[in-house]
Design a protein around this motif. Structure first.
Motif, short mmCIF file in Angstrom:
data_model
loop_
_atom_site.label_atom_id
_atom_site.label_comp_id
_atom_site.label_asym_id
_atom_site.label_seq_id
_atom_site.Cartn_x
_atom_site.Cartn_y
_atom_site.Cartn_z
N ASP A 292 34.77 -8.50 -28.27
CA ASP A 292 33.28 -8.82 -28.33
C ASP A 292 33.34 -9.92 -27.49
OD1 ASP A 292 32.65 -8.96 -31.02
OD2 ASP A 292 32.23 -10.57 -29.90
N LYS A 293 32.04 -10.36 -27.68
CA LYS A 293 31.33 -11.12 -26.62
C LYS A 293 31.20 -12.60 -27.22
CE LYS A 293 26.62 -11.66 -24.01
NZ LYS A 293 25.03 -11.51 -24.32
N SER B 167 31.39 -8.71 -22.72
CA SER B 167 30.59 -7.64 -22.59
C SER B 167 30.53 -6.60 -22.88
CB SER B 167 29.08 -8.04 -22.47
OG SER B 167 28.34 -7.93 -22.23
N GLN C 168 29.46 -12.25 -43.38
CA GLN C 168 28.71 -12.20 -42.80
C GLN C 168 28.02 -13.14 -42.31
OE1 GLN C 168 25.38 -9.83 -44.96
NE2 GLN C 168 24.82 -8.23 -43.39
N SER D 263 22.06 -7.61 -34.15
CA SER D 263 22.22 -6.39 -34.97
C SER D 263 20.96 -7.16 -36.09
CB SER D 263 22.67 -5.88 -36.02
OG SER D 263 23.43 -8.10 -36.45
N ASN E 134 22.30 -0.85 -46.09
CA ASN E 134 22.93 -2.26 -45.93
C ASN E 134 23.93 -2.50 -46.94
OD1 ASN E 134 19.73 -2.17 -45.72
ND2 ASN E 134 19.13 -4.84 -45.93
N GLU F 64 28.40 -4.30 -22.08
CA GLU F 64 27.61 -4.18 -20.54
C GLU F 64 28.27 -3.86 -19.19
OE1 GLU F 64 23.74 -6.03 -20.96
OE2 GLU F 64 24.29 -7.50 -22.73
N GLY G 274 32.66 -5.38 -38.60
CA GLY G 274 33.86 -4.81 -37.39
C GLY G 274 34.41 -5.53 -37.64
N LEU H 133 34.86 -8.90 -34.17
CA LEU H 133 34.46 -9.67 -35.06
C LEU H 133 32.98 -10.62 -35.15
CD1 LEU H 133 35.82 -12.93 -31.66
CD2 LEU H 133 36.87 -11.91 -33.26
N ALA I 10 29.30 -2.80 -31.88
CA ALA I 10 28.90 -4.68 -30.96
C ALA I 10 27.80 -3.69 -30.84
CB ALA I 10 29.53 -4.13 -29.38
N ALA I 11 27.06 -4.88 -31.46
CA ALA I 11 25.28 -5.13 -31.37
C ALA I 11 24.86 -6.40 -31.69
CB ALA I 11 24.63 -3.90 -32.29
N SER J 178 26.10 3.32 -36.59
CA SER J 178 24.19 3.26 -36.31
C SER J 178 24.25 2.85 -37.94
CB SER J 178 23.97 4.58 -36.10
OG SER J 178 22.60 3.77 -35.13
N TYR K 132 14.59 -3.63 -33.01
CA TYR K 132 16.39 -3.90 -33.60
C TYR K 132 17.09 -1.86 -33.81
CZ TYR K 132 20.07 -3.31 -37.03
OH TYR K 132 20.95 -2.58 -37.45
N1 LIG Z 1 25.39 -4.99 -41.54
C1 LIG Z 1 24.71 -4.24 -41.49
O1 LIG Z 1 24.13 -4.22 -42.66
C2 LIG Z 1 24.45 -2.62 -40.33
C3 LIG Z 1 24.02 -1.24 -41.75
C4 LIG Z 1 24.33 -0.30 -40.62
C5 LIG Z 1 24.70 -0.72 -39.81
N2 LIG Z 1 24.90 -1.33 -38.67
C6 LIG Z 1 25.75 -1.56 -37.78
O2 LIG Z 1 26.59 -1.58 -37.43
C7 LIG Z 1 26.74 -2.48 -36.46
C8 LIG Z 1 27.48 -4.13 -36.93
O3 LIG Z 1 27.07 -4.94 -37.05
P1 LIG Z 1 27.37 -5.68 -38.22
O4 LIG Z 1 26.66 -6.86 -38.82
O5 LIG Z 1 29.05 -6.43 -38.42
O6 LIG Z 1 26.95 -6.68 -36.86
P2 LIG Z 1 27.30 -8.51 -36.52
O7 LIG Z 1 25.67 -8.63 -35.86
O8 LIG Z 1 27.16 -9.22 -37.28
O9 LIG Z 1 28.61 -7.93 -35.24
C9 LIG Z 1 27.97 -7.90 -33.87
C10 LIG Z 1 29.39 -8.56 -33.57
O10 LIG Z 1 29.20 -7.94 -31.45
C11 LIG Z 1 29.34 -8.48 -30.80
N3 LIG Z 1 28.57 -8.26 -29.84
C12 LIG Z 1 27.29 -9.01 -29.68
N4 LIG Z 1 26.44 -8.07 -28.83
C13 LIG Z 1 27.87 -8.07 -27.72
C14 LIG Z 1 28.05 -7.73 -26.23
N5 LIG Z 1 26.92 -7.08 -25.38
N6 LIG Z 1 30.03 -7.35 -26.14
C15 LIG Z 1 30.29 -7.17 -26.71
N7 LIG Z 1 29.99 -7.64 -28.09
C16 LIG Z 1 28.74 -7.98 -28.77
C17 LIG Z 1 29.41 -10.01 -31.21
O11 LIG Z 1 29.69 -11.03 -30.56
C18 LIG Z 1 29.70 -10.26 -32.93
O12 LIG Z 1 30.58 -10.49 -33.19
C19 LIG Z 1 25.91 -2.57 -35.64
O13 LIG Z 1 26.39 -1.27 -34.81
C20 LIG Z 1 24.70 -2.47 -36.56
O14 LIG Z 1 23.88 -1.75 -36.18
C21 LIG Z 1 24.88 -2.59 -40.35
#
Ligand SMILES: NC(=O)c1ccc[n+]([C@@H]2O[C@H](COP(=O)([O-])OP(=O)(O)OC[C@H]3O[C@@H](n4cnc5c(N)ncnc54)[C@H](O)[C@@H]3O)[C@@H](O)[C@H]2O)c1
Length: 356
Positions: A39-40, A64, A202, A90, A196, A66, A19, A15, A87-88, A141, A167
């Motif tokens: 997704d959490k 989660s 977003q 971020s 990025n 976890e 993702g 979500l 999931a992260a 990553s 982070y």
């Molecule tokens: N945004 C960027 O520019 C970018 C660039 C390179 C890599 N990434 C990596 O891509 C991945 C996704 O990034 P994003 O920007 O979509 O992040 P985001 O913060 O928009 O979304 C993270 C999603 O993970 C879910 N989440 C968080 N903790 C959780 C848990 N414990 N269990 C299950 N779900 C959980 C959140 O609810 C959320 O839907 C991350 O691993 C990030 O490190 C992001």
């Protein structure tokens, strides 16, 4: 275990920004997969439209990464044959203010997923269970694991890990856990480290949505330090096509860097967005009694440990897997601004007008 002819893939954090864009793309492209989205639903999660929710090839589970029992249950119940792990936690600023949740989700959560994949797909070191020969764990990553660059050079897959924020340190730790499950147990893993991302969906804490949101509500547009820090920007759809390719064709145990030689300083990017908004949101500008959104730009105290520059050498994925980014920055930014304009005007019209 369910008797489903489709191959079940566990997508975590589906979500979130990347993702959710990935799931939309994947469901449209492949009918042979059943996507289970775990997704959490943190503050960063975005709603899907009802079409995705209703899709017979999509299942959402709130929880989660976890949670050991839940992840074990999902592997067995859906007979999971692949994992794409987004999931992260971020956001770098949040990791500075409250690092603990980053360690829990990004490190412990990744460990829990890896360990469950290992137990479900393998009978021991280098012994893959029958039927799981192609089951793969794809870890998503970031280029931030490599730390910061000076004005020259670019991160390749061989670059030394040197994370600077909680982070990036938590992501680097998770990358190393993934590597260890390949080296020690022979788990089928691939890792991708991307620059990025920008595009629709977003969370508004990130730079581009912050600029658009601040401008439309007549608030100051904050830029860290002197704004000269440089980032390489890739459209989220180009990232999803790279993930698709790596998940299906990447070599086991390898890592792939993803970027598009599109370096912008933060201030250049903010100015470009203001110029686009001046044209697209002229009526709001008039309501705010301004002649340009550029007047809202303000420089704020720099982020501690702020990385100076990121740039990605993506020769490997281009040459070995034939990937290329397709969306020009001009076209992508234009489309992105349109998406946020529509979303903000539709969902928060009062917020925009009350500042007029
Ligand atoms: N945004 C960027 O520019 C970018 C660039 C390179 C890599 N990434 C990596 O891509 C991945 C996704 O990034 P994003 O920007 O979509 O992040 P985001 O913060 O928009 O979304 C993270 C999603 O993970 C879910 N989440 C968080 N903790 C959780 C848990 N414990 N269990 C299950 N779900 C959980 C959140 O609810 C959320 O839907 C991350 O691993 C990030 O490190 C992001």
């Amino acid at each position: 275990m369910r008797n489903n002819t489709r191959k079940a893939i566990l997508v975590t954090g589906g979500l979130g920004f990347i993702g959710s864009n990935f799931i939309q793309y994947f469901l449209k492209k492949y009918e042979q997969y059943h996507v289970i989205n775990l997704d959490k639903v943190t503050y960063a999660a975005q709603e899907f439209d009802s079409e995705i929710e209703a899709s017979p090839t999509y299942t959402f589970i709130k929880g989660s990464i976890e949670n050991k029992e839940l992840v074990e249950y999902i592997f067995k119940e859906y007979d999971i044959k692949g994992v794409i792990h987004f999931a992260a936690e971020s956001h770098v600023d949040n990791s500075i203010n409250d690092p603990e949740i980053f360690i829990k989700t990004n490190v412990m959560g990744t460990f829990n997923l890896l360990n469950n994949a290992y137990k479900y797909w393998m009978d021991g070191v280098n012994i893959v269970k029958t039927g799981y020969e192609t089951s793969r764990f794809h870890h998503i990553s970031t280029d931030e694991v490599y730390g910061s660059l000076s004005d020259i050079g670019a991160f390749s897959e061989e670059s030394k890990y040197a994370p600077n924020s909680p982070y990036s340190a938590s992501k680097a730790s998770s990358d190393l856990l993934v590597r260890s499950y390949f080296k020690t147990y022979g788990l089928n893993v691939v890792t991708s480290n991307c620059s990025n991302n920008y595009g629709p969906r977003q969370n508004k804490e990130k730079l581009i949505p912050t600029v658009i949101h601040s401008a439309l509500t007549g608030k100051e547009i904050p830029v860290y330090g002197d704004g000269r820090n440089i980032r390489d920007w890739l459209h989220v759809e180009d990232h999803t096509s790279a993930i698709d390719l790596i998940f299906h064709q990447g070599v086991t145990g390898e890592t792939y860097n993803i970027g598009s030689d599109n370096e912008w300083s933060n201030i250049q990017l903010v100015q470009e967005l203001c110029t686009i908004l001046d044209e697209k949101a002229a009526d709001i500008l008039e309501n705010l009694h301004l002649d340009s959104f550029h007047h809202l730009i303000c420089f704020v105290h720099d982020r501690p440990g702020h990385d100076w520059r990121y740039a990605i050498d993506s020769t490997k994925i281009r040459e070995e897997l034939g990937w290329n980014s397709e969306i020009s920055f001009k076209e992508g930014l234009d489309q992105t601004v349109d998406w946020y304009l529509e979303k903000i005007l539709k969902r928060h019209p009062n917020e925009v007008q009350k500042n007029g």
